[in-house]
Each structure stands twice: as C-alpha cells, then as structure tokens.
Design a protein around this motif. Sequence first.
Motif, mmCIF file in Angstrom:
data_model
loop_
_atom_site.group_PDB
_atom_site.id
_atom_site.type_symbol
_atom_site.label_atom_id
_atom_site.label_comp_id
_atom_site.label_asym_id
_atom_site.label_seq_id
_atom_site.Cartn_x
_atom_site.Cartn_y
_atom_site.Cartn_z
ATOM 1 N N LYS A 630 0.840 -1.189 0.000
ATOM 2 C CA LYS A 630 0.000 0.000 0.000
ATOM 3 C C LYS A 630 0.883 1.250 0.000
ATOM 4 C CE LYS A 630 -4.021 -2.142 0.457
ATOM 5 N NZ LYS A 630 -5.081 -2.109 -0.584
ATOM 6 N N GLU A 631 0.533 2.197 -0.838
ATOM 7 C CA GLU A 631 1.291 3.437 -0.907
ATOM 8 C C GLU A 631 1.163 4.217 0.391
ATOM 9 O OE1 GLU A 631 1.830 7.240 -3.972
ATOM 10 O OE2 GLU A 631 0.077 5.918 -4.151
ATOM 11 N N GLY A 632 2.278 4.755 0.854
ATOM 12 C CA GLY A 632 2.276 5.589 2.046
ATOM 13 C C GLY A 632 1.966 4.854 3.328
ATOM 14 N N ALA A 633 2.152 3.530 3.351
ATOM 15 C CA ALA A 633 1.773 2.731 4.516
ATOM 16 C C ALA A 633 2.614 3.101 5.738
ATOM 17 C CB ALA A 633 1.909 1.256 4.211
ATOM 18 N N THR A 634 1.941 3.234 6.868
ATOM 19 C CA THR A 634 2.618 3.403 8.159
ATOM 20 C C THR A 634 2.315 2.239 9.094
ATOM 21 O OG1 THR A 634 0.761 4.703 9.012
ATOM 22 C CG2 THR A 634 2.595 5.906 7.985
ATOM 23 N N LYS A 635 1.400 1.358 8.673
ATOM 24 C CA LYS A 635 1.083 0.157 9.448
ATOM 25 C C LYS A 635 0.652 -0.935 8.487
ATOM 26 C CE LYS A 635 -3.615 1.825 10.298
ATOM 27 N NZ LYS A 635 -4.613 2.213 11.315
ATOM 28 N N ARG A 636 0.704 -2.153 8.963
ATOM 29 C CA ARG A 636 0.371 -3.320 8.139
ATOM 30 C C ARG A 636 -0.431 -4.290 8.976
ATOM 31 N NH1 ARG A 636 -0.350 -7.796 5.290
ATOM 32 N NH2 ARG A 636 1.089 -8.275 3.600
ATOM 33 N N GLU A 658 -2.458 -17.380 15.568
ATOM 34 C CA GLU A 658 -3.896 -17.395 15.332
ATOM 35 C C GLU A 658 -4.541 -16.063 15.711
ATOM 36 O OE1 GLU A 658 -5.722 -21.607 15.663
ATOM 37 O OE2 GLU A 658 -4.399 -21.392 17.408
ATOM 38 N N GLN A 659 -3.854 -14.983 15.297
ATOM 39 C CA GLN A 659 -4.402 -13.651 15.512
ATOM 40 C C GLN A 659 -3.909 -12.712 14.419
ATOM 41 O OE1 GLN A 659 -2.937 -11.003 18.520
ATOM 42 N NE2 GLN A 659 -1.060 -12.188 18.886
ATOM 43 N N THR A 660 -4.698 -11.660 14.205
ATOM 44 C CA THR A 660 -4.319 -10.588 13.295
ATOM 45 C C THR A 660 -3.764 -9.443 14.118
ATOM 46 O OG1 THR A 660 -6.016 -11.206 11.685
ATOM 47 C CG2 THR A 660 -5.140 -8.976 11.549
ATOM 48 N N ILE A 661 -2.626 -8.927 13.690
ATOM 49 C CA ILE A 661 -1.998 -7.831 14.434
ATOM 50 C C ILE A 661 -1.823 -6.625 13.527
ATOM 51 C CG2 ILE A 661 -0.765 -9.443 15.941
ATOM 52 C CD1 ILE A 661 1.816 -8.703 14.398
ATOM 53 N N GLU A 662 -1.715 -5.464 14.157
ATOM 54 C CA GLU A 662 -1.388 -4.224 13.448
ATOM 55 C C GLU A 662 0.085 -3.942 13.680
ATOM 56 O OE1 GLU A 662 -4.139 -0.669 13.321
ATOM 57 O OE2 GLU A 662 -2.497 0.161 14.527
ATOM 58 N N TYR A 663 0.848 -3.914 12.604
ATOM 59 C CA TYR A 663 2.304 -3.840 12.705
ATOM 60 C C TYR A 663 2.780 -2.503 12.140
ATOM 61 C CZ TYR A 663 7.169 -5.484 12.358
ATOM 62 O OH TYR A 663 8.520 -5.649 12.511
ATOM 63 N N PRO A 664 3.491 -1.692 12.923
ATOM 64 C CA PRO A 664 3.961 -0.393 12.424
ATOM 65 C C PRO A 664 5.100 -0.573 11.415
ATOM 66 C CG PRO A 664 4.803 -0.791 14.629
ATOM 67 C CD PRO A 664 3.857 -1.920 14.327
ATOM 68 N N VAL A 665 5.100 0.233 10.360
ATOM 69 C CA VAL A 665 6.132 0.114 9.327
ATOM 70 C C VAL A 665 6.621 1.503 8.925
ATOM 71 C CG1 VAL A 665 5.138 -2.020 8.429
ATOM 72 C CG2 VAL A 665 4.499 0.152 7.379
ATOM 73 N N SER A 666 7.852 1.530 8.464
ATOM 74 C CA SER A 666 8.418 2.692 7.800
ATOM 75 C C SER A 666 8.832 2.266 6.404
ATOM 76 C CB SER A 666 9.626 3.219 8.587
ATOM 77 O OG SER A 666 10.696 2.276 8.539
ATOM 78 N N LEU A 667 9.439 3.160 5.669
ATOM 79 C CA LEU A 667 9.825 2.843 4.298
ATOM 80 C C LEU A 667 10.832 1.704 4.242
ATOM 81 C CD1 LEU A 667 9.373 3.706 1.357
ATOM 82 C CD2 LEU A 667 11.304 5.288 1.607
#
Length: 827
Positions: A630-636, A658-667
């Motif tokens: 995703k363009e400009g993503a800051t989380k995944r 067995e879980q979905t997590i929100e993972y912070p990302v940078s470039l």
Amino acid sequence: MVRIYNSILIALVFNISWSQNELNLISAISDKNKVVFSCENNTKISLEFLDSKNIKFWYAPEGNFNRNNESFAVINENFHANYAITVNESASVYEIFTDDLRVMVYKSPFKIQIFNKYQRLLLGDDDSRPYTVEGTKIKAYKKLRNDEHFFGLGEKTGSLDRRGNSFIMWNSDKPCYSDREDPLYKSIPFFMSSYNYGIFFDNTYKTTFDFGKESKDYFSFSAPNGAFIYYFMYGKDYKEIIKSYTELTGKPIMPPNWAFGWAQSRGLLTNEELTMDIAKQYRERNIPCDIIYQDIGWVDGLQNFKWHKDRYDNPKKMLSDLAENGFKVIVSQDPVVSQATIEQWQEANSNDYFAIDKRSGKSYDMPWPWGGNAGVVDFTKPEVANWWGKLQQQPINDGVKGFWTDMGEPAWSNEESTDRLQMKHHLGMHDEIHNVYGLTWDKVVTEQFEKHNPNQRVFQMTRAAYSGLQRYTFGWSGDSGNGEDVTSGWKNLANQIPLGLSAGLGLIPFWTTDISGYCGDITNYDEFSELYIRWLQFGVFNPLSRAHHEGNNAVEPWLFGPETEQIAKQCIELKYQLHPYTYTLAREAYDTGIPIMRALVLEFPNDENVYGIDDQFMLGKDILIAPIIKEGATKRMLYLPEGNWIDYNSPEKMYSGEQTIEYPVSLKTIPMFVKFGAIISKMPIMQYINQIEHAPVIFEIFPSEKPSAFELYEDDGTTNNYKRNIFSKTRIESHGSTSLLEISLFENQNNLFKTEKRNYVLQIHLPSKPKKILLNNAKLKPTTLSKINEDVNSNFNDSGFNYSSENQILTIRIPDSKQKTIISITK
C-alpha cells in the motif's frame, strides 16, 4: 433447407450431449491395477491406479484409448511396481478398494465417487451429468461442496483461492496485464482442493476450468479436442499432493548456486559499455550482485546467437573481465529466425525447420515484435535440436552462463490471433501444440546445453511453458507493472504475490517477478522510488531476484537517490545472508516439489483463516514475510498462524499465533517473523556467491523449550552431481528447558562432497546472560565480538563466546570439526 439442416445438426449435437448425461454401464474388465468400463454408445472409461492414492482417468466417448502424442508432461506412471487393486461387483455398483481409497462406480446412471478409507467423499461426479460431449469437446462436471476451496493452475492472476472463478489455458503474451487478466503466459492445468485431492488435466488444447462461477452446485473442466485424460491425486495435505504431481511430471532441476544472488537487467541493456559500467557501479557501491542480463538486442540478427558488432567491441574479453569480478552474464533467446537474418533463415527454411502454413505448405510467416517477419522454429521436429544446440553454444563458448527464453507463447499468438491456428508443427496442428510450444523449446535448450557442457548445471529462465517445465527451466512472471502510469502499479505489485505463490503450487519453485514491474516509462525517479522499494522488498525473497524494466528505463538502486540506494543495499544484503537457508530449501524443492516461497495453506492447511490470504507467504517453514503493498503505509495488518512468533526486526517482541496484528512500518521495514525454535542458516555478506573462501556458517537460533532442528544442505553449486546425490548435510538440533539449552551439531554427512575448512558462528537469542557454557563438556571462554569476527575465514583453532545485553544475543564461535559437537548453555 438451410434452416432444416441447421435444426438437424443442433438436434444431433444435443442428442450426443444428452446421451453422455444418461450413460449406463454395461460391463467392466479389470486387470491388476486397471479397470475398463464399457458403457452405451461405445463409450469407455479407464481407471488406472498408479498406487493406493493416485488414479489415471481416461474418458473415451468413442471407445478408443488413442492420442495424437504421448504426454508432454507425464514421465512416470509407475508409482508402485506390480500394484494391484480389489474390485467387487454388486447389482448397482462396482467398488474398487485400495489401502487409502474406496471408489464407487455406479452402473445406472453411470457416475464415479471417490472416498477415503474413512468414507469421506473426496471427489464425486455431478449427479445430473458426469460428462457432456459436443463433437470433439468434452466436459467433466464434479460435485462442489459449500466449504470447498481450490488452489493452483500455476501463474494465474487473482486470489490464491480459485473458487468462484473460471480460467483458460492458452499461453498468451499479455504485456502490462491487470490483476484479473486471464489467460497469461503459462498453462499449468493442475489444481488442488481443500478436500485433500488434486487434479492434473493432461490435455494441451485450450482447456477451461470453472470453480463454481457457472453454478454453485458443481465445478467443471473441459477440452475442445484431444484425449480426455486426468489424474486424481489424494494426500493428507497439499504437500503430499504436490509430491505425487512431482512424481508424475518430474523433479525440478536446481539452478546454480549463484542464481540465488541478485540480478540486474533492463530492456536496452544490450551493449558492452553499459554492461561494464553497471558492473563497476555495483562493486564500487558494495551492493551485492551476481548476474547481469542482456536482452534480445545483444544479437546481430534474430536469432543467430552472434554478438551485435556495433554494441560489443570484444565480448569474450568483456565476459572474462566480468567473471573475474564475480559477474555472470545471461542472454536472451527468441524462438524465431527473422527473414532479415538471411543466411540463417535460408538454412532453416531449406531444411524445413520452421512450422508450416498448412494453407500454402510453406514456412509460416510470423509477424514479430522486432526484426520483421520471421519463421517459427519447430522444436517438435527432432532434427532441429542439434542445429539449435550448436547455435546457442556459440555464446556459451564465449563465456555466457545461460539463457532466458523469451516470447515462447509464441509472442502475439493470443486468443484473438486465430490465424496462428493455421500453423502445422511436426507433432501436430497449432491448436494442440500451442500450449506446449515453449516447453518443447526449453527442452531443446536444456538438453543441448547438457550435451555440449557435460555435467554442468544449466541456467534457463522462461516466460511461456506447460506442465513439466520444471525438468528444464525456471520461471518469471512476464511483463508486469502499470504501462500507463508506472507510479500507479501498486495493484500490479500486490498481484505478483499470489501469482508467484500459485506458480510455486504448480511446481515452479524457482521463480521471480520483474522487480520494479516491467511496464511503464520512469519519468520521475523520486515519485517512483517508494513503489520501487516495496517491489524490491518483495522481490529479494523470490528465489531468483531480477530487477528488470522495459526499454532504457534503468532500475539500478542508486538511480533513486541515496535513501533508496541504502534501503535496497540492505535488502539485497539480507538476501545474500539468507543464501544457505534458501539453498537448503532449493534441495528440498528438488526432492519433493515443495516451493521455497510458500502459500500459507502449504504450511497451515487446517487453518481456514489462511485460505483468503494473498499478501503473505512463508519462506520455507520457519520465516513469514508480509510485504508492504500500500502506498504511504505506516502500518500493516497481518495474520500470524498457529504457533509463537518472533519479530525478526525486533527479536525482543514475541507474538502468539492465530491472531491478526497491526504492525507499524516505515519505508525501510519488511514485516518478517520467525517461529519459536527456528534455526536459520546464514552466511556473511558477500558481493557475489562464493566470493569468500572458508567463510563461516552462521546459525541464527531462536530457542524454544520444544526440540527443533535444521539440516544444512551443501553441494558444489555448479554441476549436476546433485542429481547423483553427491552433497553434504549437517544437522543442528536445539533442545531447551527453563534452565538449560543444548545445541548439537552432528557429524557432517557427506556423500563424496566434503566441505572446506571453516568455523561455525552461532547467534542465539537469549533474554539474559548465560551462567555457564560448555563445549563438549569443556568450559568455553568469553571473548569480545571483534575477536569472534577476527580472522574467522582463516583461523580454525579458536573458540569463544560473547553475550550482548543490548541485543540479547549470545554469539559462539567454534571450528567445524566435521564431528558431533555439543554445546550446553546454563541459563
């Protein structure tokens, strides 16, 4: 009169179709592993059991078990020597028993149902019509369950789960294809069901597959002509089904070890000066690179395999100089000879080496994207092989290391190109040969390479192919990317993930996307840099990682600015560090057909949450990758399957599965997780594979209390000795408890291949400094990290350990004694 004739014709077709719907079985004849059923209207159905789990079906509406050509894909049907089945008959049904299956063949109306030994229905004919016949077209209908999912068909766009969609097998040249376009370059008529079976439909014509798009009650597959043969494969999971498909169609050849390094290409990378400059820049910038490609413009004439005199001053010296600096050169092939290449065209034409236009009896006149009209080389003709082999050997003798076979559909021969159907090949008309044309070419390329270069491992990467390609070649996904606006190619990138994973499920384990996307002019490198980085962060985990773009659009990392160059450098270095792990997986792919890049369903077949995940994959069984698309993503948002997981970027962070997590990302972030207990083999960063002699083997260990193991595979990397099982394996095990961790390195198991002198470096993730470390019951001494790394490639006598509280890593250096070694760590 015309209307009456047409009505009669329609009625006849309808009656033919209807008669097949209402088939009644008359008799059956069985012999050891085979049963032939005779039905009304001369129809016969053969069931041949290859073993207790695999069955060959042949539906013959006219009662003749004949085909124009032997299978292009299947090379082995003898899974179990002298295999025999048990057949019982009752008033209404025949029952066929194996150790694993129960096959019910109903007499009136005729239909077949396959159960496992626990009476669970695996595959069943549709109740209303198992088959329909309209002229030469045959279509099979099978029951579709509400909870059934389908995976496979090789390189196809769209979601990994094929349910609700239909697909066509017709190798097509589709530049800048969308994320839903079909068909594409390759035809792999093999799929697997969540009900533990797979189907390989062995028909080379323009076959179709419908997984519930037409009806929610059935799925179907059909062929317009040819023998109607398909193979049923039962397995406890997808891996077992793939193993059966591999046994049926052949093992995938292993690439040379350097093929797993980084590769650079572009459409107009076709001259000596540019090639040498790119090589120089890579080495000066210390960015690892093993391969530089030359596209089709390297030739003087299409396709005479002679260097273009205006572009290469001294190709032999160029190749020699590049080789001294660790570079290998791969050149393009096209399967045609341009009429403008007069001498070669006349030779091929006079020897009838081209496909024939059946209307004129002369060589078919094929418009070609470059080089003018051309003759299409008929690789199904035996005499062509030696001729082509001598030609392609010319650049090999100069120092070229391999080929990429391009445009083998053959190009521009898409569904709308009906004139191509007038081509006649030695083995048949083009409607039968079209899908296997690229396969027959790749077969010639590899067999001739091996003939002229005995025991040398071939490098050949192809665009167009059919099932069985793995015996000769590797794959790339063709002309991906957004041709209208290169910066808007995010959907194209996202689609490459499930496409590549599906390629792996279709026995194309050695694969790459064109990193950056092939299509689109790059007019602003700053604007394109984010998408380029994200494409590269996915592409470095492709087994064969190639940066490539159309025309003179250069995609070398340094062109996108210092930040992008640094991120790219780190990604490529990670690829090289993981080379021993990846190469071990390459051997597993050769042995079993299981790909290196794995759809989550391969490793977690019982987790229905992974069925719809198209944007994550496993690298082997221990590493999970979730690329940013995703363009400009800051989380995944990403899903972690069963088990416990460690964040590879921050190993102190641990997650339950067995879980979905929100993972912070940078470039610069690649979301990457490893399983608790994983042992990852690595090597030091090198500028090219095997640059450093006596380099240490690094084992990165993420210990858990459960036992875990890894078996490092090594061979010479360049010969075919691996096919004769000349290799080395080193097993490492980890056993942990709350107070003690034991690492065992076992005696090197070598079969005529001995590893060089070297050290082992163990990088063990531990939350606190250990109290005591024993090496074979002798106390190991502490030292500095710089001492551990000092002369690690030349001193094979010293041992020691260092613990970093900051990184929470215990580093141990010991010589590789080739004998069993036990390291005991008291926590």
